[in-house]
Design a protein around this motif. Structure first.
Motif, short mmCIF file in Angstrom:
data_model
loop_
_atom_site.label_atom_id
_atom_site.label_comp_id
_atom_site.label_asym_id
_atom_site.label_seq_id
_atom_site.Cartn_x
_atom_site.Cartn_y
_atom_site.Cartn_z
N GLY A 133 -16.27 -9.83 -3.70
CA GLY A 133 -15.38 -9.68 -2.55
C GLY A 133 -14.82 -10.99 -2.07
O GLY A 133 -15.43 -12.06 -2.22
N ALA A 134 -13.62 -10.89 -1.46
CA ALA A 134 -12.94 -12.07 -0.92
C ALA A 134 -13.11 -12.12 0.59
O ALA A 134 -12.99 -11.11 1.28
N LEU A 135 -13.39 -13.30 1.11
CA LEU A 135 -13.50 -13.53 2.55
C LEU A 135 -12.19 -14.14 3.03
O LEU A 135 -11.90 -15.32 2.76
N VAL A 136 -11.38 -13.34 3.69
CA VAL A 136 -10.05 -13.77 4.14
C VAL A 136 -10.13 -14.13 5.62
O VAL A 136 -10.55 -13.31 6.44
N THR A 137 -9.73 -15.33 5.95
CA THR A 137 -9.76 -15.79 7.35
C THR A 137 -8.34 -15.90 7.88
O THR A 137 -7.49 -16.59 7.28
N ILE A 138 -8.10 -15.21 8.97
CA ILE A 138 -6.79 -15.25 9.63
C ILE A 138 -6.97 -15.83 11.03
O ILE A 138 -8.07 -15.87 11.57
N GLU A 139 -5.85 -16.28 11.62
CA GLU A 139 -5.91 -16.92 12.93
C GLU A 139 -4.84 -16.38 13.86
O GLU A 139 -3.78 -15.94 13.42
N ASN A 140 -5.14 -16.45 15.15
CA ASN A 140 -4.14 -16.20 16.19
C ASN A 140 -4.01 -17.51 16.98
O ASN A 140 -4.91 -17.88 17.74
N LEU A 141 -2.93 -18.22 16.76
CA LEU A 141 -2.81 -19.59 17.25
C LEU A 141 -2.13 -19.70 18.60
O LEU A 141 -2.19 -20.76 19.23
N GLU A 142 -1.43 -18.65 19.03
CA GLU A 142 -0.81 -18.65 20.36
C GLU A 142 -1.44 -17.55 21.20
O GLU A 142 -2.29 -16.79 20.73
N GLN A 143 -1.00 -17.41 22.47
CA GLN A 143 -1.72 -16.56 23.42
C GLN A 143 -1.44 -15.07 23.27
O GLN A 143 -2.26 -14.23 23.63
N LEU A 144 -0.29 -14.70 22.72
CA LEU A 144 0.04 -13.28 22.56
C LEU A 144 -0.74 -12.71 21.38
O LEU A 144 -0.88 -13.36 20.34
N VAL A 145 -1.24 -11.48 21.54
CA VAL A 145 -1.98 -10.83 20.46
C VAL A 145 -1.25 -9.56 20.04
O VAL A 145 -0.54 -8.93 20.82
N MET A 146 -1.45 -9.20 18.78
CA MET A 146 -0.93 -7.96 18.22
C MET A 146 -1.88 -7.50 17.11
O MET A 146 -2.63 -8.31 16.56
N PRO A 147 -1.85 -6.21 16.77
CA PRO A 147 -2.59 -5.77 15.58
C PRO A 147 -2.09 -6.52 14.35
O PRO A 147 -1.01 -7.13 14.37
N VAL A 148 -2.85 -6.44 13.28
CA VAL A 148 -2.57 -7.25 12.10
C VAL A 148 -2.38 -6.37 10.87
O VAL A 148 -3.13 -5.41 10.67
N GLU A 149 -1.39 -6.71 10.08
CA GLU A 149 -1.23 -6.13 8.75
C GLU A 149 -1.24 -7.27 7.75
O GLU A 149 -0.52 -8.26 7.91
N VAL A 150 -2.07 -7.13 6.71
CA VAL A 150 -2.21 -8.18 5.70
C VAL A 150 -1.94 -7.58 4.33
O VAL A 150 -2.55 -6.57 3.95
N ALA A 151 -1.03 -8.19 3.59
CA ALA A 151 -0.75 -7.78 2.21
C ALA A 151 -1.53 -8.68 1.26
O ALA A 151 -1.53 -9.90 1.41
N ILE A 152 -2.20 -8.06 0.30
CA ILE A 152 -3.04 -8.79 -0.64
C ILE A 152 -2.60 -8.51 -2.07
O ILE A 152 -2.39 -7.35 -2.45
N GLN A 153 -2.43 -9.57 -2.84
CA GLN A 153 -2.13 -9.46 -4.26
C GLN A 153 -3.26 -10.11 -5.06
O GLN A 153 -3.72 -11.21 -4.72
N THR A 154 -3.70 -9.42 -6.08
CA THR A 154 -4.79 -9.95 -6.91
C THR A 154 -4.23 -10.57 -8.19
O THR A 154 -3.09 -10.32 -8.57
#
Length: 652
Positions: free
Chosen positions: A575-596
């Motif tokens: 398995g891959a451990l993917v780390t994402i960040e929210n760098l500004e104050q506004l938040v939203m749900p997240v969609e992440v596209a992954i290619q192997t």
């Protein structure tokens, strides 16, 4: 506290401090989850007037204003003169010793507050000439069976009338009779005025009679002056009005024409009757009748209109008008009439020749989607005004063509839902009418004529401009919004906010149910922003305070990024451990596209709650091989201010 517990708490505190120290050495972040998810959003409880769930409470009330207006149009002097009788009903629990009225024509005086507060460089809401405003010749009061001269004082665009006897609450009534006149400005700050055409003047008449200020349970009397940018906040009631004008003019107004047999020719009456049953546009008066009229009536004619349960009325008049119409099909088998009046110069099918088609199309779409159109007639007027809305009638630029004419027609008629049906306070909250309307415009344009004029916006490129250094909160009063920000703050950002809430947060089904509930709850009533927020929360079943706070009450930015990719136990097969960040104050749900690496593609969707733990989130992706690319917001659906950090790729 025992020693063991104390030791444990100290260890936790030390670990927390160490984590904080490490975070400080990481890339700079402006995010604080405690601000984004602060639980203290609704600072007042619901009450008997407005419920905690966002609906009108069991004792909700609003006052009522009914009008009987009779005016005469003097085309030689470009003046309007006449009288208005106002029947005011105090449904509040309060006793009123005075009332406030609006005299909007006073904004066109050279000594008006609006003129003094206007920039010398000009703008849409700046006067280009001056009038004497509302020229009041008499004001009388009818109360308790007695008629007497009123004691009143005019202050800029407001008039205060002192009542000889206090007006009781819970249904007390009083009448005001006012005689007045004003000169019609040629350019009425893009809300009214007159346009010279080759076959005569076109008059677009609005803010044309003294109107009651709203007295509500939120502020009492709402007396913000009319300065130009802030629009209107008005009571509901029935309005009967008559316009006496030269016999060769067509008069089109809010509501239903009550004396068609007296003002129309037999041929016009016959064509109008045909239009009421036709889905195709029927010409009532064509260019030939304008240029070489067969109707030889002289003198004046009086046109009588009636508009029920409305907050306002407006009208237009011209001898230059071509007039066409068609039937509007409403839910439940109800019908209304779509019609357009415009000069011969713009009659081609590339311009106003399709106006009635646009009127019919947009109103049928709005009615089926949100709430049925509530007026008997919908009229589009071509004139000097670029785009302005009133109940059942809108003024659009005579210069508009093609997609531009569809856009302005659809937008201005969208206002018949916000704020004509849902009567928010435009003088304070532009986003509750312009923003809501911009949002429903987008849905309509996508649907009209199989998307004839639909062009999807590239949301991914809007972040830097929308969240720029000069950004202002959506709750800013319209007259405080800077000129450069008006389009963003009043129209685009709130419209986009609702689009994101519908498509990225709630989904269309839940959003539409909640939004439709809001419209139905507050139809012909006076909602506040909090009534809207509470309704959306309660009907959708979500605590959306993080969204309201970030998008509507503040100017927070959005910056999501992909920080890094590692593998569990350094083994891609585990398995891959993917780390994402929210760098500004506004938040939203997240969609992440992954290619192997072996060419497979996948999408991971994460809820907004991941940001409750901080600005960094790591999730385990069940890979069996190495990843080649990870992209956050792959569709470009969010207004991210820095898309350069949205992707991680394997370095070759």
């Amino acid at each position: 506290m025992t020693i063991n517990k104390l030791t444990f708490c100290l260890a936790v505190l030390l670990a927390t401090n160490q984590s904080f120290t490490r975070a400080q050495t990481a890339p700079a972040s402006n995010y604080d989850q405690h601000k984004a998810f602060d639980p203290l959003f609704y600072t007042q409880n619901g009450n008997e007037f407005r419920s905690a769930g966002g609906a009108p409470g069991p004792k909700y009330w609003q006052n009522r204003s009914d009008y009987a207006i009779n005016v005469t149009l003097d085309t030689a002097q470009h003046r309007l003169s006449g009288s208005v009788q106002i029947t005011y009903t105090n449904n509040s629990p309060d006793t009123l010793s005075f009332v406030w009225l609006q005299l909007d024509q006073n904004v066109y005086r050279e000594d008006s507050r609006g003129e003094a507060a206007s920039q010398y460089s000009g703008g849409r809401f700046v006067n280009r000439s001056f009038t004497q405003g509302d020229e009041i010749s008499s004001v009388s009061i009818v109360q308790n069976g007695k008629t007497q001269a009123a004691s009143y004082r005019v202050n800029d665009t407001r008039m205060k009338i002192q009542l000889p006897a206090a007006l009781k609450g819970n249904g007390g009534t009083v009448q005001f009779r006012i005689n007045y006149a004003f000169t019609i400005p040629q350019y009425g700050t893009d809300r009214m005025g007159r346009l010279q055409t080759r076959n005569g003047w076109i008059y677009e008449i609005a803010q044309w009679y003294p109107r009651m200020c709203v007295y509500d349970d939120v502020l009492g009397w709402n007396t913000l002056p009319y300065l130009g940018a802030g629009e209107f906040y008005l009571d509901y009631g029935n309005i009967e009005y008559s316009v006496t004008a030269p016999a060769d003019m067509v008069v089109a107004g809010s509501g239903e024409l009550m004396n068609a047999a007296q003002v129309l020719t037999p041929e016009q009456s016959s064509r109008l009757a045909k239009a009421r049953t036709s889905d195709q546009t029927v010409t009532i008066k064509d260019s030939t009748a304008v240029i070489s009229p067969t109707d030889k009536r002289k003198g004046n004619l009086t046109w009588r209109f009636s508009c029920k349960n409305t907050r306002d009325v407006a009208w237009a008049a011209s001898r230059a008008f071509i007039w066409d119409a068609a039937r509007i099909n409403l839910p439940g088998g109800k019908k209304a009439l779509a019609q357009s009046v415009y000069p011969a110069e713009v009659a081609s099918t590339k311009a106003w020749g399709r106006s009635t088609e646009y009127v019919k199309g947009c109103i049928e779409l709005y009615s089926n989607k949100w709430f049925s159109f509530s007026y008997p007639v919908a009229t589009n007027v071509a004139g000097i005004v670029g785009g302005m809305e009133y109940p059942g009638i809108v003024f659009c630029s005579a210069k508009a063509t093609g997609a531009g004419l569809w856009g302005v027609t659809d937008h201005e008629f969208g206002h018949n839902w916000f704020p004509m049906i849902v009567g928010s306070n435009e003088r304070k909250y532009a986003w509750m009418d312009e923003g809501f309307n911009t949002f429903i415009n987008g849905i309509n344009t996508k649907a009209f004529n199989n998307g004839e004029y639909y062009r999807p916006a590239d949301i991914s490129k809007t972040g830097p401009g929308m969240f720029g250094a000069n950004a202002e909160a959506l709750t800013t009063i319209p007259d405080v919004i800077q000129n450069s920000q008006l389009g963003n703050v009043a129209y685009f950002k709130p419209g986009l906010g609702l689009k994101l809430l519908r498509e990225q947060v709630l989904g269309p089904e839940r959003f539409d149910e909640a939004f439709r509930t809001y419209v139905h709850r507050w139809a012909f009533k006076h909602p506040t922003p909090w009534d809207f927020f509470r309704t959306m929360d309660n009907v959708s079943g979500e605590d959306l305070s993080w969204f309201w706070r970030g998008w509507f009450l503040n100017t927070w930015k959005l910056d999501q990024s992909v920080k890094e990719v590692k593998y569990k136990e350094n083994d891609p097969a585990k398995g891959a451990l993917v780390t994402i960040e929210n760098l500004e104050q506004l938040v939203m749900p997240v969609e992440v596209a992954i290619q192997t690496a072996d060419g497979k593609a996948d999408t991971v969707k994460l809820p907004v709650e991941i940001w409750q733990r901080g600005g960094t989130w790591t999730f385990l992706y069940p890979s069996t091989t190495t990843l080649s690319q990870v992209t956050i917001d792959p569709q470009g659906a969010l207004p991210d201010v820095n898309r350069a950090n949205n992707s991680w790729k394997v370095k070759n």
